[in-house]
Structure formats: structure tokens, C-alpha cells
Write an enzyme that holds these catalytic residues in place. Sequence first.
Site, PDB file in Angstrom:
ATOM      1  CG  ASN A 245      -0.410  -0.050   2.567  1.00 20.63           C
ATOM      2  OD1 ASN A 245       0.553  -0.826   2.743  1.00 20.63           O
ATOM      3  ND2 ASN A 245      -0.862   0.507   3.493  1.00 20.63           N
TER       4      ASN A 245
ATOM      5  CB  CYS B  18      -5.256  -1.757  -1.597  1.00 19.58           C
ATOM      6  SG  CYS B  18      -6.505  -0.796  -0.630  1.00 19.58           S
TER       7      CYS B  18
ATOM      8  CD  GLU C 113      -5.126  -6.175  -1.127  1.00 13.81           C
ATOM      9  OE1 GLU C 113      -4.840  -4.942  -1.089  1.00 13.81           O
ATOM     10  OE2 GLU C 113      -5.895  -6.638  -0.067  1.00 13.81           O
TER      11      GLU C 113
ATOM     12  CB  CYS D 275      -8.885  -4.626  -3.656  1.00 10.17           C
ATOM     13  SG  CYS D 275      -7.821  -3.176  -3.260  1.00 10.17           S
TER      14      CYS D 275
HETATM   15  N1  THU Z   1      -5.054  -1.602   2.607  1.00 10.81           N
HETATM   16  C1  THU Z   1      -4.625  -2.451   1.850  1.00 10.81           C
HETATM   17  O1  THU Z   1      -3.706  -2.040   1.094  1.00 10.81           O
HETATM   18  N2  THU Z   1      -5.108  -3.705   1.353  1.00 10.81           N
HETATM   19  C2  THU Z   1      -6.287  -4.025   2.045  1.00 10.81           C
HETATM   20  O2  THU Z   1      -6.673  -5.115   1.874  1.00 10.81           O
HETATM   21  C3  THU Z   1      -6.996  -3.172   3.094  1.00 10.81           C
HETATM   22  C4  THU Z   1      -6.436  -1.866   3.180  1.00 10.81           C
HETATM   23  C5  THU Z   1      -4.205  -0.388   3.004  1.00 10.81           C
HETATM   24  C6  THU Z   1      -5.171   0.861   2.589  1.00 10.81           C
HETATM   25  C7  THU Z   1      -4.441   1.986   3.707  1.00 10.81           C
HETATM   26  O3  THU Z   1      -3.201   2.435   3.139  1.00 10.81           O
HETATM   27  C8  THU Z   1      -4.294   1.124   4.769  1.00 10.81           C
HETATM   28  O4  THU Z   1      -4.258  -0.209   4.476  1.00 10.81           O
HETATM   29  C9  THU Z   1      -5.265   1.471   6.032  1.00 10.81           C
HETATM   30  O5  THU Z   1      -6.377   1.179   5.375  1.00 10.81           O
END
Ligand code: THU
Length: 136
Positions: free
Chosen positions: A45, A56, A58, A97
Site C-alpha cells: 500500500n 492498496c 492488492e 480491490c
Molecule cells: N489496505 C490495503 O493495502 N489492502 C487492504 O486489503 C486493506 C487496506 C491499506 C489501505 C491503507 O493504506 C491502509 O491499508 C489502511 O486502510
Amino acid sequence: MNTDTLSLLIQKAAEARTKSYAPYSDFSVGAALLTADGSIFTGANIESATHTPTVCAERVAFFSAIHAGHRDFTAIAIVGGSNQRPVDTFCPPCGVCLQVMSEFCKGDFSVILTDGKSRRVLALDELLPHRFSLGV
Ligand code: THU
């Protein structure tokens, strides 16, 4: 999917997590995406001071793979949690995502999660049933 592949994807996701840029949430996520031909693309992320540009882990992995020419995907491992402690909770993908995954993946696409002790393998269909599609 055999357990060696599962373990490798989780390991790659954990490595990718170390590249996260998450100064606002202090919540780091890594992802490792397996293509149908056996390649692995990773992502973490990346946040923004203005919040909405945050991407994110993903989607970083998916967009990297798509831009490299891949369209067929088998599985994604996701490792995420607060930076204040070792990973101790499952980190399922957010709705945005899941929608991106459903653009490129069939319902049997595997989402692999870990809480640091155990693993869960969920099908995209379980996480996002009745998903929106234009039917193209
Ligand atoms: N986040 C992800 O990268 N993937 C997920 O499945 C859930 C949330 C990130 C977004 C943000 O930078 C941090 O986690 C908190 O929400």
C-alpha cells in the site's frame, strides 16, 4: 494449490509489505499475485497526505501484472496489519480491490490470508457474491 505455493506467496507478500508507505494509517499491507503462467507480482500500500490517492497493496500488484501483459490470475496472498505489532489478524481485501479482482478473475480465484499463525483460502465468489459486471 499445493502448500509450497501457498507458503511462497505468503512469504512474498510479507516481503512486499516491508516496502509499504503508510505514514498516515501506520497499517502496512503486502500482496503477492500469482499469474496463470506461474509469475508472481507483488505490491504494497502507498498512501497520500490527501488520503484519496492511497492505493492498496492488492491493486498495486494487479496493475503491475496487467501492465506487464498478464490477464490470467490464479491467486493472491495478502499480509497486513498495524505496524505496532507483528501481524496477528487476517487482512481481507477492501471492496474496491474486490471489484478490481472481479474485473480480471473468475469466481474461483483464490484469496490467501494469514494472521501470522494460520491461513485461510477464500474464493473471490465467497468474498464478493453477486458482483457487478457489464457482462462483457
Ligand atoms: N489496505 C490495503 O493495502 N489492502 C487492504 O486489503 C486493506 C487496506 C491499506 C489501505 C491503507 O493504506 C491502509 O491499508 C489502511 O486502510
